[in-house]
Design a protein around this motif. Sequence first.
Motif, PDB file in Angstrom:
ATOM      1  N   SER A  43       0.824  -1.209   0.000  1.00 35.45           N
ATOM      2  CA  SER A  43       0.000   0.000   0.000  1.00 35.45           C
ATOM      3  C   SER A  43       0.858   1.259   0.000  1.00 35.45           C
ATOM      4  CB  SER A  43      -0.909   0.019   1.228  1.00 35.45           C
ATOM      5  OG  SER A  43      -1.837  -1.021   1.156  1.00 35.45           O
ATOM      6  N   SER A  44       0.418   2.227  -0.773  1.00 34.17           N
ATOM      7  CA  SER A  44       1.027   3.561  -0.850  1.00 34.17           C
ATOM      8  C   SER A  44       2.451   3.560  -1.405  1.00 34.17           C
ATOM      9  CB  SER A  44       1.002   4.259   0.516  1.00 34.17           C
ATOM     10  OG  SER A  44      -0.327   4.365   0.977  1.00 34.17           O
ATOM     11  N   LYS A  45       2.886   2.493  -2.062  1.00 30.90           N
ATOM     12  CA  LYS A  45       4.210   2.435  -2.670  1.00 30.90           C
ATOM     13  C   LYS A  45       4.097   2.638  -4.174  1.00 30.90           C
ATOM     14  CE  LYS A  45       5.907   1.566   1.310  1.00 30.90           C
ATOM     15  NZ  LYS A  45       6.380   2.698   2.084  1.00 30.90           N
ATOM     16  N   SER A  46       5.198   3.085  -4.790  1.00 32.45           N
ATOM     17  CA  SER A  46       5.214   3.342  -6.230  1.00 32.45           C
ATOM     18  C   SER A  46       6.261   2.496  -6.920  1.00 32.45           C
ATOM     19  CB  SER A  46       5.525   4.815  -6.516  1.00 32.45           C
ATOM     20  OG  SER A  46       4.486   5.649  -6.084  1.00 32.45           O
ATOM     21  N   VAL A  47       5.910   2.012  -8.091  1.00 34.25           N
ATOM     22  CA  VAL A  47       6.855   1.360  -8.988  1.00 34.25           C
ATOM     23  C   VAL A  47       6.937   2.251 -10.216  1.00 34.25           C
ATOM     24  CG1 VAL A  47       7.266  -0.638 -10.467  1.00 34.25           C
ATOM     25  CG2 VAL A  47       6.402  -0.967  -8.143  1.00 34.25           C
ATOM     26  N   GLY A  48       8.126   2.781 -10.460  1.00 31.04           N
ATOM     27  CA  GLY A  48       8.317   3.697 -11.571  1.00 31.04           C
ATOM     28  C   GLY A  48       8.111   5.145 -11.145  1.00 31.04           C
ATOM     29  N   ASN A  49       8.509   6.048 -12.044  1.00 28.93           N
ATOM     30  CA  ASN A  49       8.314   7.482 -11.853  1.00 28.93           C
ATOM     31  C   ASN A  49       8.355   8.127 -13.240  1.00 28.93           C
ATOM     32  OD1 ASN A  49      11.052   7.546 -12.538  1.00 28.93           O
ATOM     33  ND2 ASN A  49      11.734   7.924 -10.441  1.00 28.93           N
ATOM     34  N   ASP A  50       8.489   9.447 -13.284  1.00 29.76           N
ATOM     35  CA  ASP A  50       8.466  10.130 -14.586  1.00 29.76           C
ATOM     36  C   ASP A  50       9.711   9.854 -15.428  1.00 29.76           C
ATOM     37  OD1 ASP A  50      10.208  11.605 -13.027  1.00 29.76           O
ATOM     38  OD2 ASP A  50       9.360  13.545 -13.577  1.00 29.76           O
TER      39      ASP A  50
END
Length: 178
Positions: A99-106
């Motif tokens: 939860s609330s984690k990100s894989v990848g970005n801009d």
Amino acid sequence: TSGDLLIDGDADGTTPGALVMTTPLAIGGVTQNMLQSAGKLMVGAVSQGVSYSGSGHFKLVANAGVHIRSNLLPALTGLEIIINADADYVGEGTLTIDSSKSVGNDKAHNIYIYAADLKLGSSMNTIARLVNAGAYQIYVYVMNNKRIGLGIDLSGEGGMSISGDELYAFNTKTVNIG
């Protein structure tokens, strides 16, 4: 490995720690596996996350699921993310992102997900995020030849279920599901 594999850059979850990896080179034009497990693969660094750079793409492969326990972010522009959570095609490989984690970005280019199912958080307020740069896409493939349900629970028949809340996890211009 012949069993499960846990890579943790911050085992106690309180002492600042990060996991920084360098992607392997492609050999003969083939993207090499960054981490691979015959069982389940768990990757994370709770306090400061996982970052990666290098000239190859970031590729995680497991037979019995991939569990990403922290943010997983490219440090350089132009690298793709490839996650195969069901490499043996048995239908037991779920991609789980806490939860609330990100894989990848801009900075991330295409993101490829191969899995029997997805678990991307528990509610819209805590949903995980799959993020990439504007012109690139996210691809989701089911590996066990079962159906994919958008907003419909197909777990009883072994299919991939993407809940209404999980649809919000895809922060990209285009998502290809199939």
